[in-house]
Design a protein around this motif. Structure first.
Motif, PDB file in Angstrom:
ATOM      1  N   ALA A   5      -4.305   2.313  -1.809  1.00  0.00           N
ATOM      2  CA  ALA A   5      -3.339   3.071  -2.607  1.00  0.00           C
ATOM      3  C   ALA A   5      -4.056   3.993  -3.582  1.00  0.00           C
ATOM      4  O   ALA A   5      -3.651   5.157  -3.777  1.00  0.00           O
ATOM      5  CB  ALA A   5      -2.412   2.118  -3.350  1.00  0.00           C
ATOM      6  N   LYS A   6      -5.129   3.521  -4.200  1.00  0.00           N
ATOM      7  CA  LYS A   6      -5.873   4.338  -5.153  1.00  0.00           C
ATOM      8  C   LYS A   6      -6.546   5.525  -4.450  1.00  0.00           C
ATOM      9  O   LYS A   6      -6.602   6.629  -5.004  1.00  0.00           O
ATOM     10  CB  LYS A   6      -6.913   3.481  -5.873  1.00  0.00           C
ATOM     11  N   GLU A   7      -7.032   5.306  -3.235  1.00  0.00           N
ATOM     12  CA  GLU A   7      -7.646   6.405  -2.483  1.00  0.00           C
ATOM     13  C   GLU A   7      -6.636   7.508  -2.218  1.00  0.00           C
ATOM     14  O   GLU A   7      -6.926   8.703  -2.388  1.00  0.00           O
ATOM     15  CB  GLU A   7      -8.219   5.876  -1.164  1.00  0.00           C
ATOM     16  N   VAL A   8      -5.439   7.129  -1.792  1.00  0.00           N
ATOM     17  CA  VAL A   8      -4.412   8.125  -1.481  1.00  0.00           C
ATOM     18  C   VAL A   8      -3.917   8.805  -2.747  1.00  0.00           C
ATOM     19  O   VAL A   8      -3.689  10.032  -2.768  1.00  0.00           O
ATOM     20  CB  VAL A   8      -3.250   7.478  -0.699  1.00  0.00           C
ATOM     21  N   ALA A   9      -3.749   8.055  -3.826  1.00  0.00           N
ATOM     22  CA  ALA A   9      -3.244   8.629  -5.081  1.00  0.00           C
ATOM     23  C   ALA A   9      -4.121   9.776  -5.565  1.00  0.00           C
ATOM     24  O   ALA A   9      -3.625  10.760  -6.132  1.00  0.00           O
ATOM     25  CB  ALA A   9      -3.146   7.542  -6.148  1.00  0.00           C
ATOM     26  N   LYS A  10      -5.412   9.687  -5.308  1.00  0.00           N
ATOM     27  CA  LYS A  10      -6.343  10.734  -5.735  1.00  0.00           C
ATOM     28  C   LYS A  10      -6.203  12.007  -4.900  1.00  0.00           C
ATOM     29  O   LYS A  10      -6.714  13.072  -5.289  1.00  0.00           O
ATOM     30  CB  LYS A  10      -7.781  10.210  -5.650  1.00  0.00           C
ATOM     31  N   GLU A  11      -5.517  11.927  -3.763  1.00  0.00           N
ATOM     32  CA  GLU A  11      -5.348  13.098  -2.906  1.00  0.00           C
ATOM     33  C   GLU A  11      -4.269  14.056  -3.418  1.00  0.00           C
ATOM     34  O   GLU A  11      -4.174  15.184  -2.941  1.00  0.00           O
ATOM     35  CB  GLU A  11      -4.961  12.664  -1.486  1.00  0.00           C
ATOM     36  N   HIS A  12      -3.447  13.617  -4.370  1.00  0.00           N
ATOM     37  CA  HIS A  12      -2.353  14.467  -4.849  1.00  0.00           C
ATOM     38  C   HIS A  12      -2.920  15.782  -5.382  1.00  0.00           C
ATOM     39  O   HIS A  12      -3.825  15.779  -6.218  1.00  0.00           O
ATOM     40  CB  HIS A  12      -1.555  13.756  -5.938  1.00  0.00           C
ATOM     41  N   PRO A  13      -2.422  16.919  -4.918  1.00  0.00           N
ATOM     42  CA  PRO A  13      -3.052  18.199  -5.249  1.00  0.00           C
ATOM     43  C   PRO A  13      -2.832  18.694  -6.673  1.00  0.00           C
ATOM     44  O   PRO A  13      -3.609  19.538  -7.148  1.00  0.00           O
ATOM     45  CB  PRO A  13      -2.402  19.166  -4.247  1.00  0.00           C
ATOM     46  N   SER A  14      -1.798  18.210  -7.363  1.00  0.00           N
ATOM     47  CA  SER A  14      -1.543  18.734  -8.710  1.00  0.00           C
ATOM     48  C   SER A  14      -1.788  17.712  -9.814  1.00  0.00           C
ATOM     49  O   SER A  14      -2.307  18.056 -10.878  1.00  0.00           O
ATOM     50  CB  SER A  14      -0.113  19.273  -8.819  1.00  0.00           C
ATOM     51  N   GLU A  15      -1.434  16.469  -9.596  1.00  0.00           N
ATOM     52  CA  GLU A  15      -1.679  15.409 -10.569  1.00  0.00           C
ATOM     53  C   GLU A  15      -1.807  14.090  -9.832  1.00  0.00           C
ATOM     54  O   GLU A  15      -0.922  13.720  -9.050  1.00  0.00           O
ATOM     55  CB  GLU A  15      -0.544  15.317 -11.589  1.00  0.00           C
ATOM     56  N   GLU A  16      -2.892  13.392 -10.072  1.00  0.00           N
ATOM     57  CA  GLU A  16      -3.112  12.121  -9.398  1.00  0.00           C
ATOM     58  C   GLU A  16      -1.892  11.220  -9.532  1.00  0.00           C
ATOM     59  O   GLU A  16      -1.336  11.064 -10.625  1.00  0.00           O
ATOM     60  CB  GLU A  16      -4.334  11.422  -9.990  1.00  0.00           C
ATOM     61  N   ALA A  17      -1.448  10.658  -8.414  1.00  0.00           N
ATOM     62  CA  ALA A  17      -0.278   9.786  -8.432  1.00  0.00           C
ATOM     63  C   ALA A  17      -0.591   8.483  -9.152  1.00  0.00           C
ATOM     64  O   ALA A  17      -1.741   8.040  -9.210  1.00  0.00           O
ATOM     65  CB  ALA A  17       0.195   9.491  -7.006  1.00  0.00           C
ATOM     66  N   LEU A  18       0.435   7.878  -9.695  1.00  0.00           N
ATOM     67  CA  LEU A  18       0.303   6.550 -10.271  1.00  0.00           C
ATOM     68  C   LEU A  18       0.100   5.530  -9.151  1.00  0.00           C
ATOM     69  O   LEU A  18       0.576   5.727  -8.026  1.00  0.00           O
ATOM     70  CB  LEU A  18       1.553   6.188 -11.063  1.00  0.00           C
ATOM     71  N   VAL A  19      -0.580   4.451  -9.467  1.00  0.00           N
ATOM     72  CA  VAL A  19      -0.729   3.331  -8.528  1.00  0.00           C
ATOM     73  C   VAL A  19      -0.080   2.111  -9.162  1.00  0.00           C
ATOM     74  O   VAL A  19      -0.411   1.733 -10.289  1.00  0.00           O
ATOM     75  CB  VAL A  19      -2.203   3.049  -8.207  1.00  0.00           C
ATOM     76  N   ALA A  20       0.860   1.524  -8.446  1.00  0.00           N
ATOM     77  CA  ALA A  20       1.567   0.344  -8.944  1.00  0.00           C
ATOM     78  C   ALA A  20       1.186  -0.874  -8.130  1.00  0.00           C
ATOM     79  O   ALA A  20       1.161  -0.823  -6.897  1.00  0.00           O
ATOM     80  CB  ALA A  20       3.077   0.557  -8.889  1.00  0.00           C
ATOM     81  N   GLY A  21       0.883  -1.960  -8.824  1.00  0.00           N
ATOM     82  CA  GLY A  21       0.785  -3.246  -8.156  1.00  0.00           C
ATOM     83  C   GLY A  21       2.183  -3.756  -7.853  1.00  0.00           C
ATOM     84  O   GLY A  21       3.160  -3.291  -8.433  1.00  0.00           O
ATOM     85  N   ASN A  22       2.276  -4.719  -6.950  1.00  0.00           N
ATOM     86  CA  ASN A  22       3.592  -5.164  -6.510  1.00  0.00           C
ATOM     87  C   ASN A  22       3.653  -6.681  -6.377  1.00  0.00           C
ATOM     88  O   ASN A  22       2.848  -7.286  -5.670  1.00  0.00           O
ATOM     89  CB  ASN A  22       3.930  -4.517  -5.165  1.00  0.00           C
ATOM     90  N   ILE A  23       4.588  -7.297  -7.111  1.00  0.00           N
ATOM     91  CA  ILE A  23       4.914  -8.709  -6.905  1.00  0.00           C
ATOM     92  C   ILE A  23       6.407  -8.793  -6.644  1.00  0.00           C
ATOM     93  O   ILE A  23       7.172  -7.952  -7.109  1.00  0.00           O
ATOM     94  CB  ILE A  23       4.484  -9.591  -8.094  1.00  0.00           C
ATOM     95  N   SER A  24       6.823  -9.809  -5.907  1.00  0.00           N
ATOM     96  CA  SER A  24       8.211  -9.817  -5.444  1.00  0.00           C
ATOM     97  C   SER A  24       8.762 -11.234  -5.384  1.00  0.00           C
ATOM     98  O   SER A  24       8.074 -12.209  -5.680  1.00  0.00           O
ATOM     99  CB  SER A  24       8.291  -9.181  -4.052  1.00  0.00           C
ATOM    100  N   ASN A  25      10.023 -11.322  -4.981  1.00  0.00           N
ATOM    101  CA  ASN A  25      10.678 -12.628  -4.806  1.00  0.00           C
ATOM    102  C   ASN A  25       9.842 -13.538  -3.915  1.00  0.00           C
ATOM    103  O   ASN A  25       9.292 -13.108  -2.909  1.00  0.00           O
ATOM    104  CB  ASN A  25      12.066 -12.427  -4.188  1.00  0.00           C
ATOM    105  N   THR A  26       9.768 -14.796  -4.293  1.00  0.00           N
ATOM    106  CA  THR A  26       8.929 -15.741  -3.541  1.00  0.00           C
ATOM    107  C   THR A  26       9.716 -16.560  -2.525  1.00  0.00           C
ATOM    108  O   THR A  26       9.134 -17.167  -1.629  1.00  0.00           O
ATOM    109  CB  THR A  26       8.259 -16.737  -4.502  1.00  0.00           C
ATOM    110  N   ASN A  27      11.030 -16.628  -2.692  1.00  0.00           N
ATOM    111  CA  ASN A  27      11.916 -17.417  -1.827  1.00  0.00           C
ATOM    112  C   ASN A  27      11.695 -18.923  -1.934  1.00  0.00           C
ATOM    113  O   ASN A  27      12.183 -19.689  -1.101  1.00  0.00           O
ATOM    114  CB  ASN A  27      11.799 -16.971  -0.362  1.00  0.00           C
ATOM    115  N   ILE A  28      10.967 -19.343  -2.968  1.00  0.00           N
ATOM    116  CA  ILE A  28      10.812 -20.785  -3.206  1.00  0.00           C
ATOM    117  C   ILE A  28      11.333 -21.176  -4.590  1.00  0.00           C
ATOM    118  O   ILE A  28      11.386 -22.362  -4.913  1.00  0.00           O
ATOM    119  CB  ILE A  28       9.347 -21.250  -3.067  1.00  0.00           C
ATOM    120  N   PHE A  29      11.720 -20.198  -5.404  1.00  0.00           N
ATOM    121  CA  PHE A  29      12.187 -20.514  -6.750  1.00  0.00           C
ATOM    122  C   PHE A  29      13.451 -21.364  -6.671  1.00  0.00           C
ATOM    123  O   PHE A  29      14.389 -21.048  -5.932  1.00  0.00           O
ATOM    124  CB  PHE A  29      12.489 -19.233  -7.536  1.00  0.00           C
TER     125      PHE A  29
END
Length: 350
Positions: free
Chosen positions: A95-119
């Motif tokens: 994701a960080k490699e691709v974010a740097k390809e943005h031609p006008s402003e480097e894109a943000l990189v977000a980490g992702n955590i989600s529902n676990t289905n065990i709560f």
């Protein structure tokens, strides 16, 4: 131009967020429907980078690291817990490699955590396991230098709150979005607006909803959240035609289908006839934006073309807007004076 933070971008306007990698990579043949574990980050990294790139070029200000379902419980189910950390770290690196390809402003990189289905709200041990799952994933995100963490698709308020608490331990901005099932209330009894208010009060930068519902059955709840909170609200619906009778995509019927379906419902691999078109999604984006929402995107099922229509609907030009539809020179529907009349006259008969 220096890279602005998520908060700075929200203060200055609308942030477009491309999601939907799960279904898109399954469509492209790089992910298995059912388990829906993003092994693609290790098995086919170039395919994942291309999906990241396609959504960024379609208008996403954020490259969301594809670690949805890449948590310890899912990896246990498929017998690959040893790949858990490498998968998470590589998804972020790509994701960080691709974010740097943005031609006008480097894109943000977000980490992702989600529902676990065990709560389980009645099982303290499950809560501690969920907390541990989130903690290790956020720690890897911190190590790899993400800009913020996207915690998503929580259908228990308390699980969302645990996610927020673990994100805050690492001093990272948090976006927390809820998945509302057909009961129209979170499974531990909170309304989405109550939950979002509490999450905001506890430090989430953005609160809102994602997944499960299309625009028609999500927007009324988004408006309740907007009225009940003072900060930034996020909206990432599915691109499917959910209805009051079937408010989520889990049980959407297809009256024209005569074949046998593996799950006796269109979810998850026979939803194709139930899409909103890009123009309907653009109309929703305008409505959401006008209602005070400025963290806007689409979730499972979305294509880059759909996301581009959403971005353009709120007044943004994307990297790939040069490829947006223009029927001016179409052989049947065009208006260009050089087109052959004996062909264009068939437009009403074709």
């Amino acid at each position: 131009m220096s890279k602005r933070s998520l908060k700075e971008r929200l203060e200055q306007g609308t942030v477009i967020v491309g999601e939907g990698y799960l279904f898109e990579l399954e469509r492209r043949g790089y992910l298995q429907a059912g388990s829906f574990v993003p092994e693609v980050a290790l098995e086919n990294p170039e395919a994942l980078k291309q999906v990241y790139r396609d959504y960024m070029n379609a208008g996403s200000d954020v490259v969301l690291a594809f670690t949805y379902n890449a948590h310890r419980e899912k990896m246990r189910i498929i017998g690959k817990e040893d790949l858990l950390e490498p998968l998470n770290r590589n998804a972020i690196k790509l994701a960080k490699e691709v974010a740097k390809e943005h031609p006008s402003e480097e894109a943000l990189v977000a980490g992702n955590i989600s529902n676990t289905n065990i709560f389980n709200p009645d099982d303290p041990a499950s809560k501690e396991k969920v907390r541990s799952i989130f903690n290790e994933m956020v720690s890897w995100c911190k190590d790899e230098g993400v800009d913020y963490i996207n915690g998503e698709t929580y259908y228990y308020h308390e699980e969302a709150l645990i996610a927020l608490e673990e994100i805050k331990k690492y001093d990272l901005p948090a976006v927390i979005t809820l998945g509302l099932m057909g009961e129209n209330i979170l499974r531990d009894g909170y309304t989405v607006e109550e939950s979002c208010k509490i999450l905001e009060e506890n430090g989430a930068l953005v609160v809102g909803m994602n997944c499960f519902r299309g625009p028609d059955t999500m927007q009324p709840y988004l408006e309740k959240i907007r009225k009940n909170t003072t900060g930034y609200v996020g909206a990432l619906p599915l691109p499917y035609r959910t209805t009051e009778e079937n408010p989520t995509f889990f049980n959407l019927p297809d009256g024209g289908c005569s074949c046998h379906l593996p799950t006796d419902t269109t979810f998850p691999t026979a939803l194709d006839p139930l899409y909103h078109n890009r123009y309907e999604l653009a109309e929703w984006a305008k409505e959401a934006h006008d209602s005070g929402i400025n963290y806007i995107g689409l979730c499972c099922g979305a294509s880059p073309a759909m996301l581009r229509a959403v971005a353009e609907a709120v007044g943004l030009e994307t990297i790939n807007s040069k490829y947006s539809p223009d029927m001016h020179k179409h052989f049947l529907f065009g208006k260009d004076e050089t087109l052959q009349e004996h062909i264009t006259e068939y437009r009403t008969k074709a």
